[in-house]
Design an enzyme around this catalytic site. Structure first.
Site: not given
Ligand code: F6R
Length: 256
Positions: A67, A136, A138, A143
């Site tokens: 992303d 959440d 994702h 989302e």
């Molecule tokens: C970011 C991504 C998100 C993160 C998720 C957890 O490229 O794909 O799905 O993996 O938000 O983020 P952290 O590792 O910072 O807790």
């Protein structure tokens, strides 16, 4: 679904890195979708170490950002392409032309999303999607409530995600409100999935994900139950609220 619980962050990261390195060694033209965030940092450090000390080569590897924030330039330190460049690509021998990110500044974002899907297809499809998980539920920036079959698309980030990511910016107002992410459908087409979850703040969502194998768009990561080759790696902190074995016995017996 294979579930591995390691004592701490470093061991969980080493486990994820060794599964990724094993795939690269088996298949030098390995194609992967890669996440950013706090969770994968240890994995990228360990992959770097294996490159520097053990000859792990990324020469033929192709990487796709999972992303990227809308409008972000590849050289903006808050951006996700920059993150992967800074934490992995610049330390290993991956070819710059094999590192891809969504064209989040395109005039026609929808068309750019289709081009990204096409680039993945042209690369031979994803051998692996390496995933983190949001509080959440994702994966990527898919989302809660989004379609289960989605391809790469522009998405509105939830308030919870914006707050969680504010730690990387000087103020919450600077966090972009939208991002382009590969879709759940894109992720599900990868041959192998690794989900890494570490730290106490992931304990609740991991208990929700693994406490039942119900699939719901309210918890996007629950689609992983439908994939035939998923490894979930947690540290003890992230696994601390899981109360019962995740999979019903028949699923475990079938190796699902
Ligand atoms: C970011 C991504 C998100 C993160 C998720 C957890 O490229 O794909 O799905 O993996 O938000 O983020 P952290 O590792 O910072 O807790």
């Amino acid at each position: 679904m294979k579930i591995l619980i390691e004592k701490d962050y470093d061991l969980a990261s080493a486990q994820a890195a060794s599964l990724i390195a094993e795939e690269i060694r088996k298949n030098p033209s390995f194609v992967a979708a890669l996440p950013t965030g706090g969770t994968p940092l240890g994995t990228y450090r360990e992959l770097t170490r294996q490159h520097q000390e053990e000859g792990l080569s990324f020469k033929g590897v192709t990487a796709f950002n999972i992303d990227e924030y809308e409008g972000m330039s590849p050289d903006d330190p808050n951006g996700y392409y920059y993150f992967l460049h800074d934490n992995l690509y610049r330390h290993v021998d991956i070819a710059p032309e094999n590192t891809h990110v969504e064209d989040v500044r395109a005039a026609d974002i929808q068309e750019a999303c289709l081009r990204y899907e096409e680039a993945i297809r042209q690369a031979g499809g994803l051998d692996m999607a390496f995933l983190g998980i949001g509080n959440d539920g994702h994966i990527g920036f898919n989302e809660p409530g989004e379609g289960i079959q989605s391809i790469t698309h522009l998405t509105d980030l939830t308030e919870e995600t914006i707050q969680a990511n504010a730690r990387f910016f000087s103020s919450i107002d600077e966090v972009p409100r939208r991002a382009v992410t590969v879709g759940l459908g894109t992720i599900m087409k990868a041959k192998k999935l690794i989900l890494l979850a570490t730290g106490e703040n992931k304990a609740e969502i991991m208990a929700a994900l693994l406490g039942s194998s119900a699939i719901t768009t309210r918890l996007p990561a629950s689609v992983l139950w439908l994939h035939s080759d998923v490894t979930v790696i947690m540290d003890e902190a992230a696994a601390s609220l899981i109360k019962k074995p995740a999979a019903p016995a028949y699923m475990a017996a079938a190796g699902v």
